[in-house]
Design a protein around this motif. Structure first.
Motif, PDB file in Angstrom:
ATOM      1  N   SER A  14       0.837  -1.194   0.000  1.00  0.00           N
ATOM      2  CA  SER A  14       0.000   0.000   0.000  1.00  0.00           C
ATOM      3  C   SER A  14       0.873   1.245   0.000  1.00  0.00           C
ATOM      4  O   SER A  14       0.407   2.343  -0.272  1.00  0.00           O
ATOM      5  CB  SER A  14      -0.946  -0.008   1.194  1.00  0.00           C
ATOM      6  N   ASN A  15       2.152   1.061   0.312  1.00  0.00           N
ATOM      7  CA  ASN A  15       3.133   2.144   0.155  1.00  0.00           C
ATOM      8  C   ASN A  15       4.503   1.508  -0.106  1.00  0.00           C
ATOM      9  O   ASN A  15       4.661   0.284  -0.006  1.00  0.00           O
ATOM     10  CB  ASN A  15       3.152   3.064   1.382  1.00  0.00           C
ATOM     11  N   LEU A  16       5.499   2.353  -0.424  1.00  0.00           N
ATOM     12  CA  LEU A  16       6.828   1.838  -0.805  1.00  0.00           C
ATOM     13  C   LEU A  16       7.501   1.051   0.305  1.00  0.00           C
ATOM     14  O   LEU A  16       8.148   0.037   0.049  1.00  0.00           O
ATOM     15  CB  LEU A  16       7.734   3.019  -1.186  1.00  0.00           C
ATOM     16  N   LYS A  17       7.354   1.532   1.557  1.00  0.00           N
ATOM     17  CA  LYS A  17       8.027   0.849   2.672  1.00  0.00           C
ATOM     18  C   LYS A  17       7.494  -0.569   2.851  1.00  0.00           C
ATOM     19  O   LYS A  17       8.245  -1.488   3.177  1.00  0.00           O
ATOM     20  CB  LYS A  17       7.888   1.661   3.955  1.00  0.00           C
ATOM     21  N   GLU A  18       6.205  -0.733   2.648  1.00  0.00           N
ATOM     22  CA  GLU A  18       5.603  -2.061   2.765  1.00  0.00           C
ATOM     23  C   GLU A  18       6.204  -3.006   1.712  1.00  0.00           C
ATOM     24  O   GLU A  18       6.574  -4.144   2.026  1.00  0.00           O
ATOM     25  CB  GLU A  18       4.102  -1.924   2.526  1.00  0.00           C
ATOM     26  N   ALA A  19       6.317  -2.523   0.481  1.00  0.00           N
ATOM     27  CA  ALA A  19       6.890  -3.352  -0.590  1.00  0.00           C
ATOM     28  C   ALA A  19       8.374  -3.620  -0.336  1.00  0.00           C
ATOM     29  O   ALA A  19       8.865  -4.730  -0.563  1.00  0.00           O
ATOM     30  CB  ALA A  19       6.694  -2.657  -1.938  1.00  0.00           C
ATOM     31  N   LEU A  20       9.078  -2.619   0.183  1.00  0.00           N
ATOM     32  CA  LEU A  20      10.508  -2.774   0.473  1.00  0.00           C
ATOM     33  C   LEU A  20      10.727  -3.815   1.571  1.00  0.00           C
ATOM     34  O   LEU A  20      11.635  -4.633   1.509  1.00  0.00           O
ATOM     35  CB  LEU A  20      11.101  -1.415   0.883  1.00  0.00           C
ATOM     36  N   TYR A  21       9.852  -3.779   2.562  1.00  0.00           N
ATOM     37  CA  TYR A  21       9.939  -4.757   3.646  1.00  0.00           C
ATOM     38  C   TYR A  21       9.811  -6.186   3.086  1.00  0.00           C
ATOM     39  O   TYR A  21      10.544  -7.100   3.483  1.00  0.00           O
ATOM     40  CB  TYR A  21       8.856  -4.494   4.704  1.00  0.00           C
ATOM     41  N   ILE A  22       8.889  -6.392   2.144  1.00  0.00           N
ATOM     42  CA  ILE A  22       8.677  -7.717   1.554  1.00  0.00           C
ATOM     43  C   ILE A  22       9.965  -8.176   0.842  1.00  0.00           C
ATOM     44  O   ILE A  22      10.408  -9.316   1.009  1.00  0.00           O
ATOM     45  CB  ILE A  22       7.485  -7.678   0.555  1.00  0.00           C
ATOM     46  N   ILE A  23      10.563  -7.275   0.068  1.00  0.00           N
ATOM     47  CA  ILE A  23      11.798  -7.601  -0.660  1.00  0.00           C
ATOM     48  C   ILE A  23      12.901  -7.977   0.339  1.00  0.00           C
ATOM     49  O   ILE A  23      13.593  -8.985   0.174  1.00  0.00           O
ATOM     50  CB  ILE A  23      12.265  -6.378  -1.505  1.00  0.00           C
ATOM     51  N   GLU A  24      13.050  -7.162   1.384  1.00  0.00           N
ATOM     52  CA  GLU A  24      14.115  -7.394   2.367  1.00  0.00           C
ATOM     53  C   GLU A  24      13.868  -8.675   3.166  1.00  0.00           C
ATOM     54  O   GLU A  24      14.789  -9.458   3.389  1.00  0.00           O
ATOM     55  CB  GLU A  24      14.217  -6.209   3.328  1.00  0.00           C
ATOM     56  N   ALA A  25      12.616  -8.892   3.599  1.00  0.00           N
ATOM     57  CA  ALA A  25      12.305 -10.084   4.403  1.00  0.00           C
ATOM     58  C   ALA A  25      12.534 -11.355   3.588  1.00  0.00           C
ATOM     59  O   ALA A  25      13.084 -12.339   4.084  1.00  0.00           O
ATOM     60  CB  ALA A  25      10.867 -10.021   4.898  1.00  0.00           C
ATOM     61  N   LEU A  26      12.150 -11.331   2.311  1.00  0.00           N
ATOM     62  CA  LEU A  26      12.327 -12.514   1.459  1.00  0.00           C
ATOM     63  C   LEU A  26      13.819 -12.836   1.298  1.00  0.00           C
ATOM     64  O   LEU A  26      14.219 -14.003   1.362  1.00  0.00           O
ATOM     65  CB  LEU A  26      11.658 -12.274   0.096  1.00  0.00           C
ATOM     66  N   GLU A  27      14.628 -11.800   1.122  1.00  0.00           N
ATOM     67  CA  GLU A  27      16.058 -12.039   0.956  1.00  0.00           C
ATOM     68  C   GLU A  27      16.685 -12.522   2.269  1.00  0.00           C
ATOM     69  O   GLU A  27      17.528 -13.421   2.265  1.00  0.00           O
ATOM     70  CB  GLU A  27      16.756 -10.762   0.451  1.00  0.00           C
ATOM     71  N   GLU A  28      16.248 -11.959   3.378  1.00  0.00           N
ATOM     72  CA  GLU A  28      16.755 -12.376   4.693  1.00  0.00           C
ATOM     73  C   GLU A  28      16.483 -13.869   4.916  1.00  0.00           C
ATOM     74  O   GLU A  28      17.361 -14.634   5.332  1.00  0.00           O
ATOM     75  CB  GLU A  28      16.064 -11.537   5.771  1.00  0.00           C
ATOM     76  N   ILE A  29      15.256 -14.291   4.597  1.00  0.00           N
ATOM     77  CA  ILE A  29      14.856 -15.694   4.753  1.00  0.00           C
ATOM     78  C   ILE A  29      15.671 -16.585   3.804  1.00  0.00           C
ATOM     79  O   ILE A  29      16.124 -17.664   4.175  1.00  0.00           O
ATOM     80  CB  ILE A  29      13.338 -15.826   4.504  1.00  0.00           C
ATOM     81  N   SER A  30      15.873 -16.099   2.575  1.00  0.00           N
ATOM     82  CA  SER A  30      16.640 -16.879   1.594  1.00  0.00           C
ATOM     83  C   SER A  30      18.081 -17.074   2.070  1.00  0.00           C
ATOM     84  O   SER A  30      18.662 -18.144   1.874  1.00  0.00           O
ATOM     85  CB  SER A  30      16.638 -16.176   0.236  1.00  0.00           C
ATOM     86  N   ILE A  31      18.647 -16.059   2.716  1.00  0.00           N
ATOM     87  CA  ILE A  31      20.013 -16.194   3.252  1.00  0.00           C
ATOM     88  C   ILE A  31      20.020 -17.241   4.367  1.00  0.00           C
ATOM     89  O   ILE A  31      20.898 -18.096   4.415  1.00  0.00           O
ATOM     90  CB  ILE A  31      20.562 -14.827   3.746  1.00  0.00           C
ATOM     91  N   MET A  32      19.004 -17.201   5.235  1.00  0.00           N
ATOM     92  CA  MET A  32      18.912 -18.200   6.319  1.00  0.00           C
ATOM     93  C   MET A  32      18.837 -19.611   5.727  1.00  0.00           C
ATOM     94  O   MET A  32      19.500 -20.528   6.201  1.00  0.00           O
ATOM     95  CB  MET A  32      17.651 -17.961   7.166  1.00  0.00           C
ATOM     96  N   ILE A  33      18.017 -19.778   4.692  1.00  0.00           N
ATOM     97  CA  ILE A  33      17.853 -21.093   4.054  1.00  0.00           C
ATOM     98  C   ILE A  33      19.168 -21.534   3.421  1.00  0.00           C
ATOM     99  O   ILE A  33      19.593 -22.686   3.562  1.00  0.00           O
ATOM    100  CB  ILE A  33      16.703 -21.062   3.014  1.00  0.00           C
TER     101      ILE A  33
END
Ligand SMILES: [Zn+2]
Length: 199
Positions: A162-181
């Motif tokens: 609904s705003n840029l920060k929300e979309a940015l959070y999704i990008i960052e969280a997905l990458e963080e999880i991918s690094i953990m995996i």
């Protein structure tokens, strides 16, 4: 409002570049300015050096209203999402290296933490289509439905909010999880959230 959003787009691309989620001229982002107008990053510009005046203003049909630079080649993709999702006001496309690496190796986004389970458990993954093509735009718009992210094989990810920060959070969280995996798979077997909590 427009100045604020232009600066937010500049800031967003700098964050993506600083975090290694896009390189050089890669990636793009846009925001909905009003019902008929969108602001989008230009193509071919080094993303860490973007300026507010480099941002291109376009109408919902893709016509340039204001700006000297060419809009991102992924403009058709952004427009098809805005047209099909009235709840979306911001879209970010990045090249998340760990996420794309994991998917390219045939692995899944496993529930390694709460966010992985809550946000990314059914993340749509679409087949490769040429960047900037109408085929890619149609495929992503069809698959994103009510989701906040789509992974595009051998390319990158598209996140909406609904705003840029929300979309940015999704990008960052997905990458963080991918690094953990990735780390867990390198060191041994991935231990996910216990089954009883996944139900
Ligand atoms: Zn791309």
């Amino acid at each position: 409002m427009e100045d604020y959003l232009r600066n937010e787009l500049v800031k967003c691309m700098k964050i993506l570049h600083d975090r290694g989620l896009v390189s050089g001229i890669g990636g793009n982002a846009s925001v909905r300015l009003n019902k008929n107008e969108i602001l989008i990053t230009p193509t071919g510009v080094f993303k860490a050096d973007l300026k507010a005046e480099d941002i291109v203003k376009i109408d919902i049909n893709g016509n340039v209203i204001e700006g000297c630079l060419k809009p991102s080649i992924e403009l058709p993709l952004h427009l098809s999402i805005y047209k099909s999702r009235s709840d979306v006001n911001a879209i970010i496309h990045a090249h998340n290296p760990y996420t794309i690496g994991i998917i390219s190796a045939g692995k899944k986004i496993e529930p390694i933490n709460y966010e992985a389970w809550k946000i990314f458990k059914d993340v749509p993954i679409v087949e490769f289509k040429p960047p900037g093509s109408k085929e890619l735009a149609d495929l992503v718009a069809k698959n994103i439905k009510s989701k906040s992210v789509v992974i595009m094989k051998n390319h990158g990810v598209i996140a909406v909010g609904s705003n840029l920060k929300e979309a940015l959070y999704i990008i960052e969280a997905l990458e963080e999880i991918s690094i953990m995996i990735f780390v867990a798979s390198c060191l041994g077997k991935i231990t996910t959230i216990p089954e009883e909590y996944l139900r």
